[in-house]
Design a protein around this motif. Structure first.
Motif: not given
Length: 432
Positions: A305-314, A249-253, A294-301, A270-276
């Motif tokens: 970039g800063p837009a990952v802050a939308r899901y920072l708490r979870p 999914a990350i490669r396709l994105a 957990c390993e998916q979080i770094a490539p999504m960050c 964001w959809m991929l982060v929601e799946r995590v």
């Protein structure tokens, strides 16, 4: 021994163990006879090109890891047989397959096992057309049958051949490639999904990204792989399925969306982060599945970039929860801690100031992990020293981002347990 009868019998020998418990017993002995089979056919002069290609498809089915019959010894014997076949097709061992060989292998030994049910009407079949390519097809022409379940060696042959096709030949062979990948990825069986994801990864490896994007292939595969981004506990394959599913999914994105200023780019990531986040509620105490998520979080960050802050708490909640598991109980848990701390570093790099809002939670989880590395049961683990180095590195990032609050928290920990947190105290600025 007649050569065609020899390789046909080897193809038919591969069955599911619950149908024939002895089906794999003599495979290696049979594979050893390929030289005799070739030699008995008038020193190979009587073997046609079509037979050479067909026998290559059979040999390839034994040369791919990840199948019940493909032990290391079996794969070695199959590779020897393949090396004997290739010169008769004008190829060396490292050569790519031409379109004629690839298409013949798939037409004879793959497509029949993914063929439609008899009586299926053409009008009821689901079809697809690739954008800007003029190439279309019907998924149902392949996926309405379960013959491949009974003879999964066709999947091994497809995987072997796909890995050796040339990039420039993908477009002309896509009607043989895409339906197989989609049928497997969309199947209900977790093992089938894994086979399909591995084939999809091969396609992404060899295919030109621009072609995959503009033709619509990337979009078709991406929609099919979404169902793989769900934790499945059956068959013990849930963690591996999550790992491969998110990798694809990350490669396709990255292929489908190139510009951050494209609204679809951020929405898709964001959809991929929601799946995590969603999966984190279902994996429970499955260590491997937690590590895969957990390993998916770094490539999504990195992508958001800063837009990952939308899901920072979870996301911080996922990582800190895993850091609170007793690191000294298992080397696998130690590996989980390493993964979680690397992802924390990625989150802090993407949005350092916002991460500070949760510094108390992060420091608390780090303190639990650190204390576990000093437990007497941790002394024999090879990765404990690495875990301590990473914990100090995360702490250093926190101090640099917000020294006052972090220094106060570390000071309190040191005052409560001076021996345990002596190294943490040394990290603080001298003025603290």
């Amino acid at each position: 021994m007649e050569y065609e009868s020899y390789y046909t019998s080897l193809w038919d020998r591969v069955q599911r163990p619950n149908e024939d418990e002895q089906c794999y017993g003599n495979i290696n002995a049979k594979l050893l006879q390929f030289s005799a089979a070739i030699g008995s056919t008038n020193n190979a002069k009587g073997i046609s090109r079509e037979q050479w290609i067909d026998s290559l498809a059979v040999a390839a089915s034994y040369a791919v890891p990840g199948f019940e019959w493909s032990s290391p010894e079996t794969r070695t014997l199959a590779d020897r047989w393949i090396a004997e076949i290739l010169p008769h097709l004008g190829l060396d061992t490292g050569d790519k397959l031409g379109p004629e060989i690839f298409q013949t292998m798939c037409t004879n030994r793959v497509k029949p096992y993914f063929g439609s049910r008899s009586g299926a009407s053409q009008s009821s079949q689901q079809s697809y057309v690739l954008m800007n390519s003029g190439v279309g097809g019907s998924k149902s022409l392949f996926s309405d049958t379960d013959r491949w379940r009974k003879q999964p060696q066709c999947i091994a042959t497809f995987t072997w051949a796909l890995r050796r096709i040339k990039d420039k030949d993908i477009a002309g062979s896509i009607s043989l490639i895409l339906p197989v990948i989609l049928a497997l990825v969309e199947d209900y069986d977790s093992q089938a999904k894994l086979w399909g994801l591995r084939a999809a990864q091969i396609l992404l490896d060899i295919g030109d990204a621009e072609f995959l994007r503009k033709s619509g292939i990337a979009s078709v595969v991406e929609k099919s792989t979404r169902d793989c981004l769900v934790f499945r506990s059956e068959q013990g394959l849930g963690a591996e399925l999550l790992q491969l599913g998110f990798e694809c999914a990350i490669r396709l994105a990255h292929i489908m969306y190139l510009q951050r200023d494209d609204a679809r780019y951020t929405t898709h990531w964001w959809m991929l982060v929601e799946r995590v986040v969603a999966n984190s509620m279902y994996v429970s105490e499955n260590i491997a599945a937690n590590a895969a998520l957990c390993e998916q979080i770094a490539p999504m960050c990195e992508a958001l970039g800063p837009a990952v802050a939308r899901y920072l708490r979870p996301l911080i909640g996922i990582l800190t929860r895993n850091l609170q598991s007793p690191i000294y109980l298992s080397p696998l848990i130690c590996q989980l801690h390493l993964v979680a701390m690397r992802q924390l570093q990625a989150l802090m790099s993407a949005c350092p100031q916002r991460t500070l809002l949760y510094s108390a939670e992060v420091i608390g989880a780090l303190a639990i992990s650190w204390s576990g590395t000093l437990h007497k049961q941790s002394s024999g683990m090879s990765d404990v020293a690495h875990a301590q180095e990473l914990a100090l590195s995360v702490l250093r990032q926190l101090i640099q981002a917000g020294p006052d609050d972090v220094c106060a928290a570390v000071t309190r920990l040191h005052e409560a347990r001076p021996d345990t947190f002596a190294k943490w105290k040394e990290m603080l600025p001298t003025s603290a």
